[in-house]
Scaffold this active site. Structure first.
Site, PDB file in Angstrom:
ATOM      1  N   GLU A 216      40.853  98.541 128.370  1.00  0.00           N
ATOM      2  CA  GLU A 216      41.300  99.632 129.260  1.00  0.00           C
ATOM      3  C   GLU A 216      40.277  99.818 130.371  1.00  0.00           C
ATOM      4  O   GLU A 216      39.248  99.132 130.407  1.00  0.00           O
ATOM      5  CB  GLU A 216      41.490 100.923 128.460  1.00  0.00           C
TER       6      GLU A 216
ATOM      7  N   ARG B 180      46.596 115.477 120.655  1.00  0.00           N
ATOM      8  CA  ARG B 180      45.536 114.464 120.553  1.00  0.00           C
ATOM      9  C   ARG B 180      44.213 115.114 120.173  1.00  0.00           C
ATOM     10  O   ARG B 180      43.427 114.550 119.409  1.00  0.00           O
ATOM     11  CB  ARG B 180      45.396 113.674 121.851  1.00  0.00           C
TER      12      ARG B 180
ATOM     13  N   LYS C 134      38.837 110.660 121.137  1.00  0.00           N
ATOM     14  CA  LYS C 134      38.345 110.994 122.490  1.00  0.00           C
ATOM     15  C   LYS C 134      37.008 111.728 122.383  1.00  0.00           C
ATOM     16  O   LYS C 134      36.934 112.950 122.548  1.00  0.00           O
ATOM     17  CB  LYS C 134      39.406 111.829 123.237  1.00  0.00           C
TER      18      LYS C 134
ATOM     19  N   TYR D 279      36.814 115.832 123.471  1.00  0.00           N
ATOM     20  CA  TYR D 279      37.216 116.554 124.677  1.00  0.00           C
ATOM     21  C   TYR D 279      38.640 116.204 125.073  1.00  0.00           C
ATOM     22  O   TYR D 279      39.230 115.254 124.548  1.00  0.00           O
ATOM     23  CB  TYR D 279      36.233 116.280 125.822  1.00  0.00           C
TER      24      TYR D 279
ATOM     25  N   LEU E 140      41.945 104.264 123.970  1.00  0.00           N
ATOM     26  CA  LEU E 140      42.374 105.656 123.846  1.00  0.00           C
ATOM     27  C   LEU E 140      43.897 105.710 124.028  1.00  0.00           C
ATOM     28  O   LEU E 140      44.446 105.034 124.899  1.00  0.00           O
ATOM     29  CB  LEU E 140      41.703 106.516 124.920  1.00  0.00           C
TER      30      LEU E 140
HETATM   31  N1  PLP Z   1      41.274 105.536 128.347  1.00  0.00           N
HETATM   32  C1  PLP Z   1      40.077 106.137 128.430  1.00  0.00           C
HETATM   33  C2  PLP Z   1      38.872 105.410 127.960  1.00  0.00           C
HETATM   34  C3  PLP Z   1      39.969 107.423 128.972  1.00  0.00           C
HETATM   35  O1  PLP Z   1      38.767 108.016 129.058  1.00  0.00           O
HETATM   36  C4  PLP Z   1      41.141 108.081 129.436  1.00  0.00           C
HETATM   37  C5  PLP Z   1      41.071 109.427 129.997  1.00  0.00           C
HETATM   38  O2  PLP Z   1      40.036 110.026 130.118  1.00  0.00           O
HETATM   39  C6  PLP Z   1      42.369 107.407 129.338  1.00  0.00           C
HETATM   40  C7  PLP Z   1      42.405 106.142 128.773  1.00  0.00           C
HETATM   41  C8  PLP Z   1      43.646 108.045 129.815  1.00  0.00           C
HETATM   42  O3  PLP Z   1      44.068 109.060 128.940  1.00  0.00           O
HETATM   43  P1  PLP Z   1      44.953 110.278 129.461  1.00  0.00           P
HETATM   44  O4  PLP Z   1      46.177 109.679 130.085  1.00  0.00           O
HETATM   45  O5  PLP Z   1      45.276 111.031 128.233  1.00  0.00           O
HETATM   46  O6  PLP Z   1      44.120 111.031 130.442  1.00  0.00           O
END
Ligand code: PLP
Length: 286
Positions: free
Chosen positions: A182, A52, A150, A33, A206
């Site tokens: 994270e 991504r 993701k 997603y 991620l």
């Molecule tokens: N880390 C995780 C586990 C996430 O689920 C997300 C976003 O959903 C992020 C980091 C941040 O990613 P982004 O800046 O692309 O939204």
């Protein structure tokens, strides 16, 4: 107004939008997603999210369902049909619905399932939480080893959010081998002096699209960036902390495991980065 959603080529009222019970996303969490923010009716960082998505699909050998310009068109159509000024667009692609359940991947010609829907969040960039900052707790990171993809396997992050809620705070930072990976749905940062510290990219986290943009803006603003792992102990002693994600942008963190950071209010680095990120993203929005 009934929300219009996109399912496999059709724009439908949400109550008419359906996916098969045999869909691999439903049975196996076999899908990926993206969440793209909308500010002022325009898409933030669309190209990063599209890139991504392509990488996630490639890593799982799921067929890319359409080219990026077709994807952009659907995003824009949903923003228009649902009159989204500020909010998010959720996109999910699964390995499709082969008509039965099997651990083995279905034949290559199985059509991927593609679903997109909008979430309206008026005033998304003016979140009151950004004024006060958020509080986090630490929890063990027991997710699988390919967090760089993701996927829709979000049960543990969802449980982490509930653990945070039960502890009376806003989110949880996950810890593996004594180091922060994270947040449940965001990347984690600490600030020491003029240096921003965030975990290096790898399979453990991620690769946030907001992270990439924020680190670029930080460097352009002459801030120092160190990409390395840090412990919760180091974080508790930091001058500031913050998180980034597509839906929260840059959000200050003012408490970790009950320990107040600095004065307990958003720090200057996080606040400045939030301003820069929102301003620059609005300027580049599609
Ligand atoms: N880390 C995780 C586990 C996430 O689920 C997300 C976003 O959903 C992020 C980091 C941040 O990613 P982004 O800046 O692309 O939204």
């Amino acid at each position: 107004m009934t929300r219009t959603v996109y399912v496999n080529g059709d724009y439908l009222p949400e109550h008419e939008a359906k996916v098969s019970v045999f869909d691999r996303g439903f049975l196996m969490a076999d899908g990926v997603y993206e969440v793209t923010s909308v500010l002022g009716g325009k898409l933030i960082d669309f190209e990063g999210h599209a890139k991504r998505l392509e990488r996630s699909l490639h890593e799982l050998q799921i067929r890319k369902p359409m080219e990026d310009d077709a994807l952009l068109e659907i995003h824009r159509e949903l923003v228009a049909r649902n009159e989204i000024e500020d909010g998010m667009i959720y996109l999910q692609v699964t390995r499709g619905a082969p008509g039965d359940r099997d651990f083995a991947f279905p034949p290559a010609e199985t059509e991927p399932t593609v679903v997109l829907f909008t979430q309206s969040k008026p005033g998304l960039a003016e979140s009151p939480q950004a004024e006060t900052g958020i509080k986090v707790i630490s929890i063990p990171d027991i997710r699988w080893g390919r967090r760089d993809i993701k996927t829709v396997q979000l049960l543990y992050p969802s449980m982490g959010k509930m653990m945070a809620k039960a502890a009376g705070v806003d989110d949880a930072w996950m810890v593996e081998d004594d180091h922060v990976t994270e947040g449940t749905s965001n990347n984690a940062y600490i600030v020491k002096g003029n240096t921003i510290i965030t975990r290096q990219l790898g399979n453990e986290i991620l690769h946030g699209i907001t992270r990439a943009a924020v680190l670029r803006f930080a460097q352009e603003a002459q801030m120092k960036v160190e990409e390395r792992a840090f412990t919760i102990e180091e974080a508790k002693q930091a001058d500031e902390a913050f998180i980034t994600s597509a839906s929260t942008f840059v959000m200050p963190v003012v408490e970790i495991d009950g320990m107040t950071l600095g004065e307990g209010v958003p720090g200057p680095v996080a606040s400045r980065l939030r301003e820069i990120y929102i301003e620059e993203s609005r300027r580049a929005a599609l």
